[in-house]
Design a protein around this motif. Structure first.
Motif, PDB file in Angstrom:
ATOM      1  N   MET A 147       0.882  -1.105  -0.048  1.00 29.79           N
ATOM      2  CA  MET A 147       0.049  -0.175   0.098  1.00 29.79           C
ATOM      3  C   MET A 147       0.788   1.157  -0.193  1.00 29.79           C
ATOM      4  SD  MET A 147      -3.073  -1.261  -0.040  1.00 29.79           S
ATOM      5  CE  MET A 147      -4.029  -2.505   0.284  1.00 29.79           C
ATOM      6  N   PRO A 148       1.111   1.726  -1.318  1.00 25.82           N
ATOM      7  CA  PRO A 148       2.115   2.924  -1.212  1.00 25.82           C
ATOM      8  C   PRO A 148       1.749   4.034  -0.715  1.00 25.82           C
ATOM      9  CG  PRO A 148       1.382   2.293  -3.274  1.00 25.82           C
ATOM     10  CD  PRO A 148       0.858   1.279  -2.371  1.00 25.82           C
ATOM     11  N   LEU A 149       2.777   4.832   0.258  1.00 28.36           N
ATOM     12  CA  LEU A 149       2.643   6.122   0.626  1.00 28.36           C
ATOM     13  C   LEU A 149       3.829   6.849  -0.318  1.00 28.36           C
ATOM     14  CD1 LEU A 149       1.700   8.301   2.699  1.00 28.36           C
ATOM     15  CD2 LEU A 149       3.358   7.364   4.088  1.00 28.36           C
ATOM     16  N   ILE A 150       3.539   7.947  -1.019  1.00 22.29           N
ATOM     17  CA  ILE A 150       4.225   8.355  -2.099  1.00 22.29           C
ATOM     18  C   ILE A 150       4.108   9.974  -1.766  1.00 22.29           C
ATOM     19  CG2 ILE A 150       4.902   8.969  -4.382  1.00 22.29           C
ATOM     20  CD1 ILE A 150       3.324   6.131  -5.061  1.00 22.29           C
ATOM     21  N   LEU A 151       5.466  10.670  -1.777  1.00 24.61           N
ATOM     22  CA  LEU A 151       5.711  12.109  -2.016  1.00 24.61           C
ATOM     23  C   LEU A 151       5.711  12.259  -3.545  1.00 24.61           C
ATOM     24  CD1 LEU A 151       6.279  14.966  -0.797  1.00 24.61           C
ATOM     25  CD2 LEU A 151       8.601  14.386  -0.736  1.00 24.61           C
ATOM     26  N   ASN A 152       5.155  13.250  -3.935  1.00 25.42           N
ATOM     27  CA  ASN A 152       4.764  13.610  -5.567  1.00 25.42           C
ATOM     28  C   ASN A 152       5.293  15.254  -5.482  1.00 25.42           C
ATOM     29  OD1 ASN A 152       3.145  11.273  -6.954  1.00 25.42           O
ATOM     30  ND2 ASN A 152       2.164  11.787  -4.761  1.00 25.42           N
ATOM     31  N   ILE A 153       6.434  15.310  -6.424  1.00 24.42           N
ATOM     32  CA  ILE A 153       6.781  16.606  -6.703  1.00 24.42           C
ATOM     33  C   ILE A 153       6.658  17.072  -8.187  1.00 24.42           C
ATOM     34  CG2 ILE A 153       8.946  17.897  -6.639  1.00 24.42           C
ATOM     35  CD1 ILE A 153      10.108  15.897  -4.714  1.00 24.42           C
ATOM     36  N   GLU A 154       6.104  18.258  -8.136  1.00 25.04           N
ATOM     37  CA  GLU A 154       5.826  18.816  -9.721  1.00 25.04           C
ATOM     38  C   GLU A 154       6.584  20.046  -9.969  1.00 25.04           C
ATOM     39  OE1 GLU A 154       5.429  19.699 -12.726  1.00 25.04           O
ATOM     40  OE2 GLU A 154       3.804  18.128 -12.832  1.00 25.04           O
ATOM     41  N   THR A 155       7.527  20.383 -10.609  1.00 23.05           N
ATOM     42  CA  THR A 155       8.172  21.646 -10.786  1.00 23.05           C
ATOM     43  C   THR A 155       8.512  22.018 -12.333  1.00 23.05           C
ATOM     44  OG1 THR A 155      10.259  20.443 -10.693  1.00 23.05           O
ATOM     45  CG2 THR A 155       9.446  21.387  -8.405  1.00 23.05           C
ATOM     46  N   SER A 156       7.671  21.352 -13.359  1.00 21.05           N
ATOM     47  CA  SER A 156       7.867  21.423 -14.785  1.00 21.05           C
ATOM     48  C   SER A 156       7.377  22.866 -15.261  1.00 21.05           C
ATOM     49  CB  SER A 156       7.325  19.994 -15.444  1.00 21.05           C
ATOM     50  OG  SER A 156       6.078  20.068 -15.152  1.00 21.05           O
ATOM     51  N   SER A 157       6.581  23.457 -14.412  1.00 19.51           N
ATOM     52  CA  SER A 157       6.266  24.785 -14.818  1.00 19.51           C
ATOM     53  C   SER A 157       6.530  25.757 -14.062  1.00 19.51           C
ATOM     54  CB  SER A 157       4.629  24.702 -15.009  1.00 19.51           C
ATOM     55  OG  SER A 157       3.824  24.714 -13.977  1.00 19.51           O
ATOM     56  N   ALA A 166       0.298  11.192  -0.956  1.00 22.42           N
ATOM     57  CA  ALA A 166      -0.559  10.447  -1.430  1.00 22.42           C
ATOM     58  C   ALA A 166      -0.475   9.081  -0.773  1.00 22.42           C
ATOM     59  CB  ALA A 166      -0.983  10.272  -2.811  1.00 22.42           C
ATOM     60  N   LYS A 167      -1.486   8.160  -0.469  1.00 18.76           N
ATOM     61  CA  LYS A 167      -1.485   6.724  -0.018  1.00 18.76           C
ATOM     62  C   LYS A 167      -2.479   6.173  -0.694  1.00 18.76           C
ATOM     63  CE  LYS A 167      -1.484   3.963   4.245  1.00 18.76           C
ATOM     64  NZ  LYS A 167      -0.192   3.348   3.695  1.00 18.76           N
ATOM     65  N   ASP A 168      -2.078   4.985  -1.377  1.00 14.41           N
ATOM     66  CA  ASP A 168      -3.019   4.021  -2.245  1.00 14.41           C
ATOM     67  C   ASP A 168      -3.857   4.866  -3.077  1.00 14.41           C
ATOM     68  OD1 ASP A 168      -2.100   2.202  -0.359  1.00 14.41           O
ATOM     69  OD2 ASP A 168      -3.999   2.505   1.096  1.00 14.41           O
ATOM     70  N   ASP A 200       7.158   5.174   0.662  1.00 16.03           N
ATOM     71  CA  ASP A 200       7.197   3.735  -0.078  1.00 16.03           C
ATOM     72  C   ASP A 200       8.049   4.341  -1.365  1.00 16.03           C
ATOM     73  OD1 ASP A 200       6.212   1.421   1.151  1.00 16.03           O
ATOM     74  OD2 ASP A 200       4.468   3.059   1.150  1.00 16.03           O
ATOM     75  N   ALA A 201       7.998   5.465  -1.705  1.00 17.57           N
ATOM     76  CA  ALA A 201       8.729   5.913  -2.826  1.00 17.57           C
ATOM     77  C   ALA A 201       8.545   7.644  -2.914  1.00 17.57           C
ATOM     78  CB  ALA A 201       8.102   5.555  -4.259  1.00 17.57           C
ATOM     79  N   ARG A 215      -0.940  16.805  -7.794  1.00 15.81           N
ATOM     80  CA  ARG A 215      -1.913  15.889  -7.577  1.00 15.81           C
ATOM     81  C   ARG A 215      -2.049  15.105  -8.694  1.00 15.81           C
ATOM     82  NH1 ARG A 215      -5.698  20.393  -5.103  1.00 15.81           N
ATOM     83  NH2 ARG A 215      -4.935  21.607  -6.917  1.00 15.81           N
ATOM     84  N   PHE A 216      -1.854  15.520  -9.941  1.00 15.96           N
ATOM     85  CA  PHE A 216      -2.191  15.016 -11.260  1.00 15.96           C
ATOM     86  C   PHE A 216      -1.241  13.706 -11.257  1.00 15.96           C
ATOM     87  CE2 PHE A 216      -3.591  19.041 -13.523  1.00 15.96           C
ATOM     88  CZ  PHE A 216      -4.902  18.777 -12.923  1.00 15.96           C
ATOM     89  N   LEU A 217      -0.237  13.581 -10.621  1.00 15.05           N
ATOM     90  CA  LEU A 217       0.893  12.706 -10.718  1.00 15.05           C
ATOM     91  C   LEU A 217       0.327  11.359  -9.777  1.00 15.05           C
ATOM     92  CD1 LEU A 217       2.661  14.946 -11.480  1.00 15.05           C
ATOM     93  CD2 LEU A 217       4.484  13.931 -10.276  1.00 15.05           C
ATOM     94  N   VAL A 218      -0.615  11.502  -9.015  1.00 13.17           N
ATOM     95  CA  VAL A 218      -0.967  10.579  -7.690  1.00 13.17           C
ATOM     96  C   VAL A 218      -1.314   9.092  -8.548  1.00 13.17           C
ATOM     97  CG1 VAL A 218      -2.476  10.065  -5.959  1.00 13.17           C
ATOM     98  CG2 VAL A 218      -1.313  12.008  -6.338  1.00 13.17           C
ATOM     99  N   PRO A 219      -2.342   8.945  -9.499  1.00 12.60           N
ATOM    100  CA  PRO A 219      -2.786   7.756  -9.668  1.00 12.60           C
ATOM    101  C   PRO A 219      -1.495   7.107 -10.840  1.00 12.60           C
ATOM    102  CG  PRO A 219      -3.611   9.455 -11.221  1.00 12.60           C
ATOM    103  CD  PRO A 219      -3.178  10.011 -10.058  1.00 12.60           C
ATOM    104  N   PHE A 220      -0.791   7.758 -11.471  1.00 12.90           N
ATOM    105  CA  PHE A 220       0.312   7.213 -12.082  1.00 12.90           C
ATOM    106  C   PHE A 220       1.743   6.746 -11.363  1.00 12.90           C
ATOM    107  CE2 PHE A 220      -1.854  10.082 -14.963  1.00 12.90           C
ATOM    108  CZ  PHE A 220      -2.241   9.330 -16.039  1.00 12.90           C
ATOM    109  N   SER A 221       1.834   7.666 -10.320  1.00 11.01           N
ATOM    110  CA  SER A 221       3.088   7.161  -9.356  1.00 11.01           C
ATOM    111  C   SER A 221       2.586   6.126  -8.391  1.00 11.01           C
ATOM    112  CB  SER A 221       3.450   8.332  -8.400  1.00 11.01           C
ATOM    113  OG  SER A 221       2.373   8.961  -7.585  1.00 11.01           O
TER     114      SER A 221
END
Length: 223
Positions: free
Chosen positions: A1-11, A19-21, A59-60, A190-196
């Protein structure tokens, strides 16, 4: 059950989320523009502290992999790599364009449509790709000049949604239906969440030492 930190800096916008699960826990964003070096690590520390999450619990760590701002991508990737090394966590890379398309596909829920995220790449250029409703890239990621040649390449696509910071340029050329422009769609952690989350489950991790974001264009220094 992944717990993930998502980072967005491309703009120009800097955002991070936990996000978790595949479900959002918390989110931070700065829209002032080009503030990544100043606020990114502050956002991450605040996000972790306020939610009682230690880096050891992750987890990632996921990062938006471009294309986009050269400087923004370098900052986001450098921070993500540093955290991965320090916490001994795997690195996940998510296509910026795919994450944007995924958010709009989910919102419109139109199986017959095509989706074209467009990021400003200066002058009349954009970074773009075209996806179908199954998240498949039918026209590959590239930097392209928005002109009549580009219009002729995509005008056979029936029902096309266009969105992102480069969409205004497209409005000058893609003026005929069935092109539909969606305003207000920006790069967002937040857009990264389902893919990560999906990549974490599949253990589709990057080589931390050798991973580089998809810049597409070389860095252009200003005089």
């Amino acid at each position: 059950m992944p717990l993930i930190l998502n980072i967005e800096t491309s703009s120009t916008i800097c955002s991070v989320c936990l996000a978790k699960d595949g479900a959002l826990i918390d989110y931070r964003e700065d829209e002032q523009g080009n503030s990544h070096a100043r606020v990114l690590t502050v956002f991450i520390a605040d996000l972790m502290q306020k939610n009682g999450v230690a880096f050891a619990n992750l987890d990632a760590i996921a990062v938006s992999a471009g294309p986009g701002s050269y400087t923004g991508l370098r900052i986001g990737t450098s921070v993500a790599k540093g955290l991965c090394y320090g916490a001994r966590k795997p690195l996940i890379a998510v296509s910026t364009l795919l994450s944007m398309a995924g958010a709009v596909i989910k919102k419109t829920n139109d199986p017959q449509a095509y989706y074209m995220p467009a990021l400003d790449a200066r002058r009349m250029d954009i970074y773009t790709a075209i996806f179908n409703s199954r998240f498949e890239e039918i026209i590959s990621t590239r930097a392209v000049t928005v002109n009549d040649t580009f219009k002729s390449e995509i005008e056979h696509l029936n029902r096309l949604f266009v969105f992102g910071s480069g969409a205004e340029k497209c409005k000058q050329i893609l003026i005929s239906p069935p092109v539909h422009f969606i305003d207000g769609v920006n790069c967002d952690a937040r857009f990264l969440v389902p893919f990560s989350e999906a990549k974490a489950v599949e253990e589709a991790f990057e080589d931390i030492a050798y991973f580089e974001p998809n810049y597409l264009k070389e860095f252009g220094a200003k005089t």
